[in-house]
Design a protein around this motif. Structure first.
Motif, PDB file in Angstrom:
ATOM      1  N   SER A 138       0.813  -1.217   0.000  1.00 37.95           N
ATOM      2  CA  SER A 138       0.000   0.000   0.000  1.00 37.95           C
ATOM      3  C   SER A 138       0.844   1.263   0.000  1.00 37.95           C
ATOM      4  CB  SER A 138      -0.923   0.005   1.228  1.00 37.95           C
ATOM      5  OG  SER A 138      -0.170  -0.093   2.431  1.00 37.95           O
ATOM      6  N   LYS A 139       2.175   1.120  -0.118  1.00 33.90           N
ATOM      7  CA  LYS A 139       3.061   2.281  -0.114  1.00 33.90           C
ATOM      8  C   LYS A 139       3.962   2.249  -1.341  1.00 33.90           C
ATOM      9  CE  LYS A 139       3.313   2.563   4.961  1.00 33.90           C
ATOM     10  NZ  LYS A 139       4.222   2.547   6.139  1.00 33.90           N
ATOM     11  N   GLY A 140       4.531   3.405  -1.672  1.00 30.29           N
ATOM     12  CA  GLY A 140       5.475   3.476  -2.771  1.00 30.29           C
ATOM     13  C   GLY A 140       4.806   3.561  -4.128  1.00 30.29           C
TER      14      GLY A 140
ATOM     15  N   THR B 231       1.817   0.409  -5.762  1.00 35.63           N
ATOM     16  CA  THR B 231       0.767   0.034  -4.824  1.00 35.63           C
ATOM     17  C   THR B 231      -0.281  -0.846  -5.498  1.00 35.63           C
ATOM     18  OG1 THR B 231      -0.490   2.030  -5.323  1.00 35.63           O
ATOM     19  CG2 THR B 231       1.057   2.144  -3.487  1.00 35.63           C
TER      20      THR B 231
ATOM     21  N   GLY C  78       1.888  -1.917   5.881  1.00 34.39           N
ATOM     22  CA  GLY C  78       2.102  -1.410   4.538  1.00 34.39           C
ATOM     23  C   GLY C  78       3.553  -1.526   4.115  1.00 34.39           C
TER      24      GLY C  78
ATOM     25  N   ASP D 148       6.509  -1.081   0.748  1.00 37.54           N
ATOM     26  CA  ASP D 148       6.869  -0.494  -0.541  1.00 37.54           C
ATOM     27  C   ASP D 148       7.652  -1.559  -1.293  1.00 37.54           C
ATOM     28  OD1 ASP D 148       8.041   0.807  -2.680  1.00 37.54           O
ATOM     29  OD2 ASP D 148       8.791   2.514  -1.515  1.00 37.54           O
TER      30      ASP D 148
ATOM     31  N   SER E   6      11.324  -2.173   3.864  1.00 38.68           N
ATOM     32  CA  SER E   6       9.974  -2.052   4.413  1.00 38.68           C
ATOM     33  C   SER E   6       9.369  -3.429   4.679  1.00 38.68           C
ATOM     34  CB  SER E   6       9.078  -1.242   3.474  1.00 38.68           C
ATOM     35  OG  SER E   6       8.784  -1.952   2.282  1.00 38.68           O
TER      36      SER E   6
ATOM     37  N   CYS F  29       8.250  -4.958   8.369  1.00 35.22           N
ATOM     38  CA  CYS F  29       6.956  -5.595   8.636  1.00 35.22           C
ATOM     39  C   CYS F  29       7.133  -6.985   9.224  1.00 35.22           C
ATOM     40  CB  CYS F  29       6.137  -5.673   7.351  1.00 35.22           C
ATOM     41  SG  CYS F  29       5.418  -4.097   6.831  1.00 35.22           S
TER      42      CYS F  29
END
Length: 419
Positions: free
Chosen positions: A57-59, A62, A95, A97, A103, A107
């Motif tokens: 959901s980032k970068g 997505t 979220g 990337d 990232s 997570c």
């Protein structure tokens, strides 16, 4: 209501392999004997079972449908399906990337700290970055398609309900061969993973099949779609488009641009569906792939998948947000995860028990796909079967070969983790 939208192969491939969509199709696996998943109206109670989600959901790459599918699935599982052995699921939504491995690592560490019993792979091309952390903590990685080929190359501590990425490539190439098409140009984001797939898999396979294959790369932060379409259309290849798609918006813009520059060959739009709604009749002749049935093919979908597809559509529409392939795929991951563990009668939710329960599934009817048998020593995938759809009318698709395609086993044997 929204409209319905929903590592290297050996250079020498045995010449005796015969590629035929018809001969490799398996209609029996798409029908099955199981009845459709029904809404029991049973709410889950008690302490929640924590599940992690790698959510892209980032970068710049997505996939908004993952969030929609997750929200819809949690609503359905906790408020109607009865949860995991009666207990609700709680999603630790992290979220990521996909252009930044750190990232994914962050997570994975968050999931360890949160005490999740499994981590769900939301089509994360950097999932391999999390594998050492999850394996050390005894947290299995569960998904539908291992977008990272290194993740899909081994079976340790992971289960994927759909086929390996190579199956989609081999299945599509089988279709081209059967249709007498001899040239193909495909685009992908300019990322290391894309070069691995194109250079290590697509080129040698095309050479063996007598198909001229070309690759085009675009910046992941956003291509010039007119320029990309012009490059794809050079030489008027029989088929052109995307091997993988970061989101439905990319598919829609590229398909529109291909038509605007005058390309009239077969547009291949990877795992996308929403461009079909947007383009309408202009999309006729385009092809897409999927591990399971999708809304544009509802009229061709057999039971129990048809009823399940209608159920998923209801919850996805209620969830709002982005729909399309990733929404339905993510919904399926969650439901197959829960139904699989319930069928395996797992009651003590530890990482080891979750992994053993899923790997022990045999002849398990997946939510929108074929029957699954998991736990093979050589692959994390529970099936090799895939669907190839052709747009046949205004906002409608039909499966090529009338059902699931089984990519040639002799070819998949040459690809680590694919068979």
């Amino acid at each position: 209501m929204r409209s319905r939208t929903g590592r290297v192969v050996a250079a020498a491939i045995a010449a005796a392999c015969i590629f035929s969509v018809v001969s490799c199709s398996d209609d029996d696996s798409s029908s099955g004997d199981s009845s459709a998943v029904e809404e029991s109206g049973t709410k889950a109670t008690g302490d929640p079972v924590k599940i992690g989600l790698f959510n892209p959901s980032k970068g710049p790459a997505t996939q908004g449908g993952v969030t929609t599918g997750k929200d819809a699935a949690v609503n359905y599982i906790n408020n109607s399906l009865g949860g995991l052995n009666g207990r609700p699921i709680e999603v630790v939504d992290c979220g990521i990337d996909q252009t930044a491995p750190e990232s994914t690592i962050a997570c994975a560490n968050q999931f360890v700290q949160a005490g999740v019993v499994a981590a769900l792979d939301g089509y994360n091309s950097e999932s391999q970055s999390a594998v050492p952390i999850l394996t050390s903590a005894g947290i299995p990685l569960v998904g539908q398609i291992p977008f990272n080929t290194a993740t899909g190359a081994k079976a340790e501590n992971r289960v994927y309900f759909g086929p390996p990425p190579a199956a989609f490539l081999v299945g599509f190439m089988q279709s081209l061969k059967a249709a007498g098409k001899t040239s193909l140009t495909l685009a992908n984001a300019d990322l290391p993973q894309a070069h691995q797939v194109f250079d290590g898999l697509l080129a040698p396979l095309g050479k063996q099949l007598g198909i001229e294959v070309k690759s085009v790369y675009y910046p992941p932060t956003g291509p010039n779609f007119t320029a990309l379409a012009t490059t794809l259309a050079e030489g008027n290849p029989d088929a052109a488009g995307l091997m993988t798609a970061p989101n439905d918006n990319t598919c829609t813009k590229l398909s529109q641009s291909l038509r605007s520059v005058g390309y009239r060959g077969t547009m291949f739009m990877a795992a996308c569906t929403e461009f079909i709604d947007t383009m309408g009749a202009q999309a006729v002749g385009a092809e897409t792939y999927s591990p399971g049935w999708q809304p544009p093919a509802i009229d061709s979908t057999p039971e129990p998948a048809k009823a399940n597809l209608q159920l998923a559509e209801k919850y996805i529409d209620d969830a709002g947000g982005v729909g399309g392939f990733y929404a339905y795929g993510t919904f399926s991951i969650f439901v197959d995860f829960v139904n699989g563990l319930n069928q395996a009668k797992v009651a003590d939710f530890t990482g080891a028990n979750v992994l053993n329960g899923l790997k022990g599934l045999t002849d398990f009817q997946s939510f929108l796909g074929p029957k699954l048998t998991c736990g093979k020593a050589s692959t994390p995938n529970c099936t090799t079967q895939m669907l190839l759809f052709e747009v046949t009318g205004d906002k409608t698709t039909k499966p090529v070969g009338d059902g699931f395609i089984t990519p040639n086993p002799a070819v998949l044997q040459l690809i680590p983790g694919a068979a």
